[in-house]
Design a protein around this motif. Structure first.
Motif, mmCIF file in Angstrom:
data_model
loop_
_atom_site.group_PDB
_atom_site.id
_atom_site.type_symbol
_atom_site.label_atom_id
_atom_site.label_comp_id
_atom_site.label_asym_id
_atom_site.label_seq_id
_atom_site.Cartn_x
_atom_site.Cartn_y
_atom_site.Cartn_z
ATOM 1 N N UNK A 63 0.890 -1.313 -0.002
ATOM 2 C CA UNK A 63 0.092 -0.086 0.018
ATOM 3 C C UNK A 63 0.954 1.377 -0.056
ATOM 4 N N UNK A 64 0.426 2.339 -0.456
ATOM 5 C CA UNK A 64 1.245 3.529 -0.529
ATOM 6 C C UNK A 64 0.395 4.539 -0.313
ATOM 7 N N UNK A 65 0.721 5.670 0.480
ATOM 8 C CA UNK A 65 0.252 6.924 0.811
ATOM 9 C C UNK A 65 1.145 8.100 0.170
ATOM 10 N N UNK A 66 0.705 9.033 -0.760
ATOM 11 C CA UNK A 66 1.635 10.268 -0.958
ATOM 12 C C UNK A 66 1.067 11.373 -0.257
ATOM 13 N N UNK A 67 1.899 11.973 0.464
ATOM 14 C CA UNK A 67 1.325 13.085 1.407
ATOM 15 C C UNK A 67 1.783 14.315 0.584
ATOM 16 N N UNK A 68 0.733 15.276 0.445
ATOM 17 C CA UNK A 68 0.984 16.549 -0.425
ATOM 18 C C UNK A 68 1.276 16.283 -1.853
ATOM 19 N N UNK A 69 0.756 15.145 -2.230
ATOM 20 C CA UNK A 69 0.959 14.675 -3.540
ATOM 21 C C UNK A 69 0.683 15.550 -4.640
ATOM 22 N N UNK A 70 -0.348 16.458 -4.482
ATOM 23 C CA UNK A 70 -0.718 17.120 -5.589
ATOM 24 C C UNK A 70 -1.348 16.360 -6.888
ATOM 25 N N UNK A 71 -0.955 16.534 -7.753
ATOM 26 C CA UNK A 71 -1.458 15.753 -8.987
ATOM 27 C C UNK A 71 -0.835 14.361 -9.033
ATOM 28 N N UNK A 72 0.099 13.840 -8.136
ATOM 29 C CA UNK A 72 0.536 12.181 -8.064
ATOM 30 C C UNK A 72 1.674 12.035 -8.800
ATOM 31 N N UNK A 73 2.550 12.564 -8.877
ATOM 32 C CA UNK A 73 3.798 12.348 -9.667
ATOM 33 C C UNK A 73 4.359 11.185 -9.054
ATOM 34 N N UNK A 74 4.459 11.101 -7.666
ATOM 35 C CA UNK A 74 5.006 10.183 -6.854
ATOM 36 C C UNK A 74 4.593 8.927 -7.133
ATOM 37 N N UNK A 75 2.908 8.956 -7.180
ATOM 38 C CA UNK A 75 2.216 7.378 -7.242
ATOM 39 C C UNK A 75 2.770 6.860 -8.669
ATOM 40 N N UNK A 76 2.979 7.699 -9.654
ATOM 41 C CA UNK A 76 3.479 7.308 -11.058
ATOM 42 C C UNK A 76 4.875 6.588 -10.806
ATOM 43 N N UNK A 77 5.797 7.282 -10.031
ATOM 44 C CA UNK A 77 7.129 6.665 -9.636
ATOM 45 C C UNK A 77 7.015 5.541 -9.073
ATOM 46 N N UNK A 78 6.289 5.402 -7.833
ATOM 47 C CA UNK A 78 5.947 3.932 -7.515
ATOM 48 C C UNK A 78 5.586 2.968 -8.204
ATOM 49 N N UNK A 79 4.484 3.435 -9.282
ATOM 50 C CA UNK A 79 4.201 2.172 -10.172
ATOM 51 C C UNK A 79 5.092 1.627 -11.199
ATOM 52 N N UNK A 80 6.003 2.760 -11.404
ATOM 53 C CA UNK A 80 7.399 2.628 -12.470
ATOM 54 C C UNK A 80 8.186 1.718 -11.614
#
Length: 341
Positions: free
Chosen positions: A93-110
């Motif tokens: 599971x992943x929580x992106x704090x202050x993630x805005x448009x979610x760039x870090x979520x894309x990096x995690x999926x990569x």
């Protein structure tokens, strides 16, 4: 000598660029450039903001098109170093704090393909809305939760495997930064924090690192140890670089013609899991000279050292010529003595 081209993009990076490409349709280029310049000035300001910086879709679209690729590459670089230090682990599971448009979520999926529960927290509703729209192009993020939340002392996080905090601490007061890091440490197995690669960004990252270590976390990357940073305060700062393909908006705002730029960032990746950190980390761009390579290393004995690798070092010399800023040193080798990718 010609500059190297950007590295080939991964599938998530390609998908993200395609999703970003149409964001500025209908927004005059001059207006987009002006929005980006204003937003950059706000984000780089030393005074914490008390209201969302991204106010409407035009703001968010311009800034996402400009900044998401750079944030993605910086976070992906940090996550890659962490994955090397904790091989075999995949966040459930992943929580992106202050993630805005979610760039870090894309990096995690990569970094770790597959579907997992993902939550993005931010207090700018326009950013969350656009992030949700863009994420529809990524199967790993289609069920992500995009939740409005004030980031700081009032933040409450549910238990999760991984928390990412990228380019957020500069927007907060010092007490709110501490509260955020403490909340992340209480909720997660692993915390990855990325800040701008400036002296101030490094100082914020270092304070966060100290809090994570005090909370019982082990530093997996970039440091080869969890002890105090060997850099004397005020003399230097630890940061790294990720190459980013430039969009037409990048070139317009910066007035340049190159097809790439280098994103400078500082980071810490810490965890409660067992870690195998790098034996040493290359903390400056290697200097390649005739018959030798100079490497500036942060080492496990809590010191900085410059080593000279020459042709007489054989395989190490060949590896050093291919070593990049931020890489582990020496390179891992398989049972046949070959460097592993």
């Amino acid at each position: 000598m010609n500059a190297p081209a950007p590295a080939p993009l991964s599938a998530p990076a390609d998908t993200l660029r395609a999703a970003l490409a149409g964001l500025l349709d209908g927004l005059p280029p001059k207006q987009a450039a002006q929005a980006v310049e204003r937003l950059i000035a706000n984000y780089r300001g030393a005074t914490p903001t008390h209201a969302p910086i991204l106010r409407d879709r035009a703001d968010v679209a311009a800034y996402a098109a400009y900044r998401m690729p750079a944030t993605f590459e910086a976070v992906r670089s940090a996550l890659g170093a962490f994955a090397d230090a904790v091989p075999g682990w995949v966040p459930g599971s992943h929580t992106d704090v202050g993630g805005g448009t979610g760039a870090a979520t894309w990096a995690v999926s990569a970094t770790w393909p597959g579907v997992r529960p993902v939550t993005v927290l931010d207090w700018a509703e326009p950013a969350l809305a656009l992030g949700r729209e863009i994420a529809a192009a990524n199967p790993a993020l289609r069920d992500a939760r995009w939740q409005r939340s004030r980031i700081g002392a009032v933040l409450s996080l549910e238990s999760t495997d991984l928390v990412t905090v990228s380019y957020v601490l500069n927007e907060l007061s010092e007490p709110d930064r501490a509260a955020l890091v403490d909340a992340a440490a209480a909720a997660a197995q692993t915390v990855v924090i990325v800040e701008a690669g400036t002296p101030d960004g490094y100082a914020r990252m270092l304070a966060a690192r100290d809090r994570l270590v005090a909370a019982g976390f082990r530093v997996a990357a970039p440091c080869p140890h969890s002890a105090a940073c060997p850099i004397a305060p005020g003399t230097d700062w630890c940061h790294f670089s990720a190459r980013v393909s430039r969009s037409s908006l990048h070139r317009q705002v910066k007035g340049g013609s190159l097809a790439y730029e280098d994103e400078k960032f500082s980071y810490v990746a810490a965890t409660r899991l067992p870690v195998t950190p790098a034996p040493a980390r290359v903390v400056r761009k290697p200097q390649i000279r005739k018959g030798q390579v100079l490497l500036d290393l942060c080492e496990t004995d809590e010191r900085l050292r410059r080593v000279t690798v020459t042709k007489r070092h054989g395989d190490d010399y060949r590896a050093a010529r291919d070593t990049d800023w931020g890489d582990a040193w020496p390179p891992a080798r398989d049972t046949d003595g070959h460097d592993t990718p």
